[in-house]
Every structure is written in C-alpha cells, then in structure tokens.
Write a protein that holds these residues in place. Structure first.
Motif, PDB file in Angstrom:
ATOM      1  N   SER A  27      -7.295   1.713   3.349  1.00  0.00           N
ATOM      2  CA  SER A  27      -7.940   2.691   4.226  1.00  0.00           C
ATOM      3  C   SER A  27      -7.635   2.363   5.672  1.00  0.00           C
ATOM      4  CB  SER A  27      -9.457   2.670   4.003  1.00  0.00           C
ATOM      5  OG  SER A  27      -9.992   1.435   4.474  1.00  0.00           O
ATOM      6  N   ARG A  28      -7.925   3.304   6.566  1.00  0.00           N
ATOM      7  CA  ARG A  28      -7.700   3.050   7.984  1.00  0.00           C
ATOM      8  C   ARG A  28      -8.583   1.901   8.476  1.00  0.00           C
ATOM      9  NH1 ARG A  28      -4.575   5.072  12.321  1.00  0.00           N
ATOM     10  NH2 ARG A  28      -4.825   3.373  13.819  1.00  0.00           N
ATOM     11  N   ALA A  29      -9.801   1.808   7.946  1.00  0.00           N
ATOM     12  CA  ALA A  29     -10.691   0.715   8.343  1.00  0.00           C
ATOM     13  C   ALA A  29     -10.113  -0.628   7.901  1.00  0.00           C
ATOM     14  CB  ALA A  29     -12.078   0.922   7.742  1.00  0.00           C
ATOM     15  N   GLU A  30      -9.532  -0.674   6.718  1.00  0.00           N
ATOM     16  CA  GLU A  30      -8.927  -1.921   6.226  1.00  0.00           C
ATOM     17  C   GLU A  30      -7.699  -2.285   7.056  1.00  0.00           C
ATOM     18  OE1 GLU A  30      -9.979  -1.905   1.464  1.00  0.00           O
ATOM     19  OE2 GLU A  30      -8.557  -0.441   2.244  1.00  0.00           O
ATOM     20  N   LEU A  31      -6.894  -1.290   7.396  1.00  0.00           N
ATOM     21  CA  LEU A  31      -5.726  -1.543   8.237  1.00  0.00           C
ATOM     22  C   LEU A  31      -6.133  -2.061   9.609  1.00  0.00           C
ATOM     23  CD1 LEU A  31      -3.616   1.637   7.351  1.00  0.00           C
ATOM     24  CD2 LEU A  31      -3.026  -0.715   6.753  1.00  0.00           C
ATOM     25  N   ASP A  32      -7.143  -1.444  10.200  1.00  0.00           N
ATOM     26  CA  ASP A  32      -7.616  -1.879  11.520  1.00  0.00           C
ATOM     27  C   ASP A  32      -8.176  -3.302  11.450  1.00  0.00           C
ATOM     28  OD1 ASP A  32      -6.889   0.505  12.688  1.00  0.00           O
ATOM     29  OD2 ASP A  32      -8.889   1.400  12.554  1.00  0.00           O
TER      30      ASP A  32
ATOM     31  N   SER B 210       0.841  -1.188   0.000  1.00  0.00           N
ATOM     32  CA  SER B 210       0.000   0.000   0.000  1.00  0.00           C
ATOM     33  C   SER B 210       0.880   1.243   0.000  1.00  0.00           C
ATOM     34  CB  SER B 210      -0.920   0.006   1.231  1.00  0.00           C
ATOM     35  OG  SER B 210      -1.712   1.179   1.293  1.00  0.00           O
TER      36      SER B 210
ATOM     37  N   GLU C 126      -3.398  11.569   4.708  1.00  0.00           N
ATOM     38  CA  GLU C 126      -2.143  11.237   5.367  1.00  0.00           C
ATOM     39  C   GLU C 126      -1.927   9.732   5.326  1.00  0.00           C
ATOM     40  OE1 GLU C 126      -0.488  11.465   9.914  1.00  0.00           O
ATOM     41  OE2 GLU C 126      -1.441  13.266   9.118  1.00  0.00           O
ATOM     42  N   TYR C 127      -0.722   9.321   4.977  1.00  0.00           N
ATOM     43  CA  TYR C 127      -0.424   7.901   4.885  1.00  0.00           C
ATOM     44  C   TYR C 127      -0.309   7.278   6.274  1.00  0.00           C
ATOM     45  CZ  TYR C 127       1.748   3.501   3.595  1.00  0.00           C
ATOM     46  OH  TYR C 127       2.010   2.167   3.443  1.00  0.00           O
ATOM     47  N   THR C 128      -0.901   6.088   6.426  1.00  0.00           N
ATOM     48  CA  THR C 128      -0.797   5.351   7.691  1.00  0.00           C
ATOM     49  C   THR C 128      -0.020   4.067   7.447  1.00  0.00           C
ATOM     50  OG1 THR C 128      -2.924   6.201   8.474  1.00  0.00           O
ATOM     51  CG2 THR C 128      -2.045   4.251   9.579  1.00  0.00           C
ATOM     52  N   SER C 129       1.066   3.892   8.178  1.00  0.00           N
ATOM     53  CA  SER C 129       1.853   2.674   8.078  1.00  0.00           C
ATOM     54  C   SER C 129       1.180   1.541   8.842  1.00  0.00           C
ATOM     55  CB  SER C 129       3.259   2.911   8.640  1.00  0.00           C
ATOM     56  OG  SER C 129       3.968   1.694   8.744  1.00  0.00           O
TER      57      SER C 129
ATOM     58  N   VAL D 258      -0.341   0.960  13.348  1.00  0.00           N
ATOM     59  CA  VAL D 258      -1.660   0.573  13.844  1.00  0.00           C
ATOM     60  C   VAL D 258      -1.492  -0.120  15.197  1.00  0.00           C
ATOM     61  CG1 VAL D 258      -3.711  -0.830  13.369  1.00  0.00           C
ATOM     62  CG2 VAL D 258      -2.542   0.355  11.489  1.00  0.00           C
TER      63      VAL D 258
END
Length: 390
Positions: free
Chosen positions: A185-190, A175, A217-220, A224
C-alpha cells in the motif's frame, strides 16, 4: 605413495545451496501423465504476434551481432519513457538503464554490485525462492522478516525496523508479491521510505508483476519521495508481456549503482540477446492493449479461483496482483510438503508448497491461476475430491 584424498572441487557456498523447491515439484510433475500444473509462474498466453514479428524481422535483416553492453540505445530510451509514463519516475537511458537477461539477472547484478562480505540484506517472507540464494552467492547474509496470513501478508514496519542492524545494506521487496499476490500500500511504501532514509538503506524493488495489479494505480518504490536515489528498480517482460522464454529484463537505478551493475554484466554476460531486444522494443511501443486484455483475463480467473478455494475450505485472501493464490492448508492438518506431494500423486494437480518461500509460508500452498478456465475448473474439482478423502 599413499593415495591422495580427492579434493572437493565444488564451492562450499554452492554446495550448501538448496535446489529450487519450485523446480523439484515441476520436475516431479513432468514425469507423470495427465498432470494439471498450477506450479510454475508462467503466463498461459503466447507472446503477441507483433512482438514475435518484430523479432523475426530483426533476424531476417541480419541483426545478429552484439548490442551495446547496456542494451540497444533505442530500447533503453523506450524503457525510460515507459517508466516515466507508467510510474512517473525519471531515468537517463544512457547511464541509468540496463537491459538484462531476465529480471533474475538484474537481481543478481544488483546484489553483487552492492554487497560486501557479511553485509545483511533483509527479505520480506514469504519471498521468491531466488532471493536468499542470490544474497548468499553475493557474499551477504539474508535476514528474514516474516509476514502473517492472518494479516493478509501485509508488511509489518515495526518488525522490519527491529531487523535492521549496523550491517544491514538493503531490503528486497516484491510488489505485487510472489507468492502471496499482496501489493504494498502507499502507507507501507511511505513507511519503508522513512525507514530506508533513517537507516541509510538501499531498496531493491522487484516490480516484475507491476503490470498485473488489479485494483487501483500501481506505485513504484522509486516514485516515492526521497527513494529514487535509494532504489534499484528491477523489472522485465516475462510476466506482463508474456515473454518468459525470451529472457529479457531490465534494471533502472542511479548512475553510480547502475554503472557498477553494468561492470559485472560486461564480464558475465556481454549483452542480452539481440533479437529478443527488438521484440521488447515492439512490446513497449504497441503492447499495452494486449497487456490490458491479459490483466482482465487474470482478474476474472483470480476471482473465480479464490472464491472456489474458500468455498471448499481452504482459506485464501484475494491477491491484489500477480497470478498466484496462496491458500492456507492448515485445516487439513498436513504440512505444505505433505499436501503438495499427496495432491500431485493422488490427483495429479501440481502446486508449490509454501515453505519453499520461507518459514512463514509453511501451512500454505502457491497455486498459479495463469491457466485456462477449463484447466482451473478441473484442478479445483480434483482438489475438492482430495479434500473430501482427508
């Protein structure tokens, strides 16, 4: 004496590996004159002068010997600072950061460090062409979880969980994704984090395109909650810093995993190239403005290129990152291979057939828009002419 049957010297595992589908089309394109290549994923920018100058200076000053196996200490410190600054994740530079020969070597080391014979590793398709062969070479079994263009290649967590078995060791995620450009997305990462914790899985997070995220903003994955200890973060300098030929990447992971990777690296590679490491050091210290300029340029090209594909009848979602468009060619009635080969031979435009990224890529082609606007305009003109004949 009867003549002896000649032994087969090549490993059965290697003999069964398919050559890279990307390279096949690249080699074919290089044999023709006047080809516009939208095939290989390489920035069209030259590495920034300050980075080149730092490497030249290192060479002039005689820094030509081996570095520490894990890389220059000061480079590992800068990588740790970069990850803290950009992605809010902490790594100890001495024990949890490894400088590698490109992100590809980091992926190879990660898999060889964790996979036992027969372990399963889940790949999210369409996926980068190297993942499956690297899993096989490590002795593992790749398990594909497909995504759909109808859903813009979003991660289906239910389908992913159904693929988990008692032999599953890890999941590889990319990603922004190569080839689709989709950003988790943040939901997919979580959701992936909950799944990994519930089934005691590792995640190998290929974040080589993180700097080329266009919205938000990118979330690694490592940032998480609960995932730092389960993630091997893989990245490098090729894409965001336009340093493909320098062959420099890095991995960051918990000490136990990182030290296992380092053990293999010591025997297989010794260390990454010294002069390239000094260039990377400069990239992290002064390259953010250049990265931002490249990202803005790619965003403009993305918007133009994707809109043009849709206008000519090749449906394409707007990628959230990387520098690839992944349009559907299903309206033409051709397979991905047929479309790519005919486009190359008839109009001299090189693209990559989507099926080389897994079965879920069939019916699509990957087009890199990391080319000048003039080349993109000409390529689109030729593609439109090709479609008109169909």
């Amino acid at each position: 004496m009867k003549p002896q049957t000649r032994k087969t010297y090549v490993s059965e595992t290697v003999a069964q590996l398919k050559p890279s589908g990307i390279r096949r089309f690249f080699d074919l394109a290089s044999s023709l004159e006047g080809v516009i290549s939208l095939g290989v994923g390489e920035p069209d920018f030259v590495t920034s002068w300050s980075i080149r100058e730092a490497s030249i200076l290192a060479l002039e000053q005689g820094y030509t010997s081996y570095t520490a196996n894990a890389g220059l200490p000061e480079l590992r410190q800068e990588i740790a600072a970069y990850l803290r600054r950009k992605f809010r994740v902490e790594y100890h530079p001495e024990t949890e950061v490894l400088v590698t020969v490109g992100a590809s070597q980091a992926l190879d080391l990660a898999l060889r460090a964790i996979v036992n014979p027969g372990d399963e590793v889940i790949l999210i398709e369409p996926s980068f062409v190297a993942y499956e062969p690297l899993v096989v070479l490590a002795g593992g079994k790749p398990v594909a979880v497909r995504t759909s263009g109808a859903d813009r290649f979003r991660l289906d967590l239910t389908q992913l969980e159904q693929a988990v078995t008692a032999r599953t060791k890890a999941v590889i995620v990319c990603s922004p994704n190569n080839p689709t450009g989709t950003v988790l997305s943040r939901a997919e990462l979580d959701g992936l984090a909950r799944l990994a914790q519930a089934h005691d899985l590792l995640v190998i997070a290929d974040e080589i395109y993180a700097e080329l995220t266009y919205e938000g903003e990118y979330t690694s994955m490592a940032a998480v909650a609960g995932m730092r200890e389960r993630t091997i973060l893989v990245s490098g300098f090729s894409k965001g810093f336009a340093m493909t030929g320098w062959r420099l990447g890095f991995a960051a992971a918990p000490e136990e995993l990182l030290q296992a990777m380092l053990k293999i690296h010591q025997y297989a590679m010794m260390c990454a190239p010294t002069m390239a490491q000094y260039g990377a050091l400069e990239a992290l210290r002064s390259g953010e403005r250049d990265v931002a300029e490249m990202r803005n340029s790619y965003r403009r090209r993305r918007n133009y290129f994707v809109a043009s594909l849709n206008e000519m009848g090749l449906p394409c979602h707007l990628p959230g990152g990387a520098f690839y468009a992944f349009p559907s060619i299903q309206p033409t009635g051709l397979t991905s291979e047929q479309f790519a080969e005919r486009l190359l031979l008839e109009e001299k435009v090189a693209v990559v057939p989507g099926n080389v990224f897994g079965q879920s890529g069939e019916g699509y082609i990957r087009c890199s828009y990391a080319s000048s606007l003039e080349q993109l305009q000409e390529a689109l003109k030729r593609m439109k002419r090709f479609l008109a004949r169909l």
